[in-house]
Design an enzyme around this catalytic site. Structure first.
Site, mmCIF file in Angstrom:
data_model
loop_
_atom_site.group_PDB
_atom_site.id
_atom_site.type_symbol
_atom_site.label_atom_id
_atom_site.label_comp_id
_atom_site.label_asym_id
_atom_site.label_seq_id
_atom_site.Cartn_x
_atom_site.Cartn_y
_atom_site.Cartn_z
ATOM 1 N N THR A 16 0.821 -1.220 0.000
ATOM 2 C CA THR A 16 0.000 0.000 0.000
ATOM 3 C C THR A 16 0.846 1.258 0.000
ATOM 4 O O THR A 16 0.511 2.259 -0.640
ATOM 5 C CB THR A 16 -0.926 -0.025 1.246
ATOM 6 O OG1 THR A 16 -1.944 -0.990 1.015
ATOM 7 C CG2 THR A 16 -1.563 1.313 1.524
ATOM 8 N N THR A 94 1.758 -4.162 4.576
ATOM 9 C CA THR A 94 1.640 -4.492 5.998
ATOM 10 C C THR A 94 0.984 -5.844 6.253
ATOM 11 O O THR A 94 1.101 -6.387 7.345
ATOM 12 C CB THR A 94 0.832 -3.405 6.740
ATOM 13 O OG1 THR A 94 -0.487 -3.356 6.186
ATOM 14 C CG2 THR A 94 1.489 -2.052 6.650
HETATM 15 N N1 DAS Z 1 -1.786 -3.683 0.264
HETATM 16 C C1 DAS Z 1 -1.643 -4.548 1.415
HETATM 17 C C2 DAS Z 1 -0.317 -5.257 1.353
HETATM 18 O O1 DAS Z 1 0.365 -5.190 0.339
HETATM 19 C C3 DAS Z 1 -1.842 -3.826 2.706
HETATM 20 C C4 DAS Z 1 -0.756 -2.850 3.054
HETATM 21 O O2 DAS Z 1 0.253 -2.693 2.445
HETATM 22 O O3 DAS Z 1 -0.949 -2.170 4.098
HETATM 23 O O4 DAS Z 1 0.040 -5.910 2.303
#
Ligand code: DAS
Length: 255
Positions: A16, A94
């Protein structure tokens, strides 16, 4: 303490934190390079830290594989062998940060800290947490405070040990916690204030044939629930070499 003249290697994996708006999907997709990500935090240049940026992967973290993580470990080890680096930052999604940080913590040799970070809000939203998290992660990696800490996760200015950290909320910007242990410390005023002594680490011996072979072994994971009649336990039979049962409470299962 001044961080001027220190060097940090940054490995960008996507997530993200690295997303931009995608008109095609109406959502966001990981698109930013490591250079673009760090270039979006002008305060970093005032630290005087040299950043060695590596675009390692550009994916949502659910798509990372164990081979990617082994390759990341090898790339970090090669960087530390070849260059004088004070710390490493890994920037990723995350969703799997607790898994990747723990995996790398088991493999990472030496006392150079490896700091994982990401962001809960994508950069198109108001108040994205990306710049503050990158800034805090670089400070934590560049300074002397986390030498010997192995792998840690820095989000929301908190420093968590890889072995204790959990993503404990899907959306909250303070999603990262260490139940039963608490954070190791806080990044504030351009330094890490440690609240606790660094935890003991278990590091596996260097890449062995057994570890390489282990990658070809398939292990299923079953989470026991109320009303579980055990039918699902038959599914991995013949398909997996092992099964981990995440039971209730202290290891209890229905009769
Ligand atoms: N897009 C998700 C990931 O790639 C969530 C994030 O990055 O917070 O894990």
């Amino acid at each position: 303490m001044s961080l001027n003249g220190r060097t940090v290697a940054v490995f960008a994996l996507g997530g993200t934190i690295a997303t931009t708006a995608s008109p095609a999907t109406g959502g966001v997709v990981p698109a930013l390079s490591g250079k673009e990500l760090l270039g979006g935090v002008p305060q970093l240049s005032a630290l005087g830290v040299t950043l060695r940026i590596h675009d390692f992967r550009r994916v949502a973290s659910a798509s990372l594989t164990l081979s990617d993580l082994d390759a990341l470990h090898a790339a970090i080890a090669a960087e530390l062998d070849a260059e004088t680096v004070d710390g490493v930052v890994v920037v990723q999604g995350t969703d799997t940060i607790e898994e990747t940080a723990f995996h790398l913590d088991l493999l990472h040799q030496g006392d150079t800290p490896v700091v994982f970070t990401g962001a809960m809000r994508n950069p198109t939203l108001p108040g994205p947490d990306e710049p503050a998290n990158l800034y805090a992660a670089v400070i934590a990696a560049a300074g002397p405070w986390l030498r010997d800490a192995g792998c840690v996760v820095v989000l929301g200015d908190e420093v968590h040990a890889a072995r204790t950290v959990q993503k404990s909320h899907t959306l909250d910007t303070s999603a990262f916690t260490s139940p039963g242990a608490g954070p190791l410390g806080l990044v504030a005023d351009r330094k890490v204030r440690l609240h606790q002594r660094l935890p003991h680490r278990t590091v596996l011996p260097g890449n062995t044939e057994a570890q390489t072979n282990a990658r070809t072994v398939r292990v299923a994971l079953h989470t026991v629930t109320v009303g579980d009649d055990g039918t699902v336990l038959d599914l991995p039979d013949g398909r997996c070499e092992g099964l981990v049962v995440a039971a209730l409470g202290g290891g209890h299962v229905p009769e």
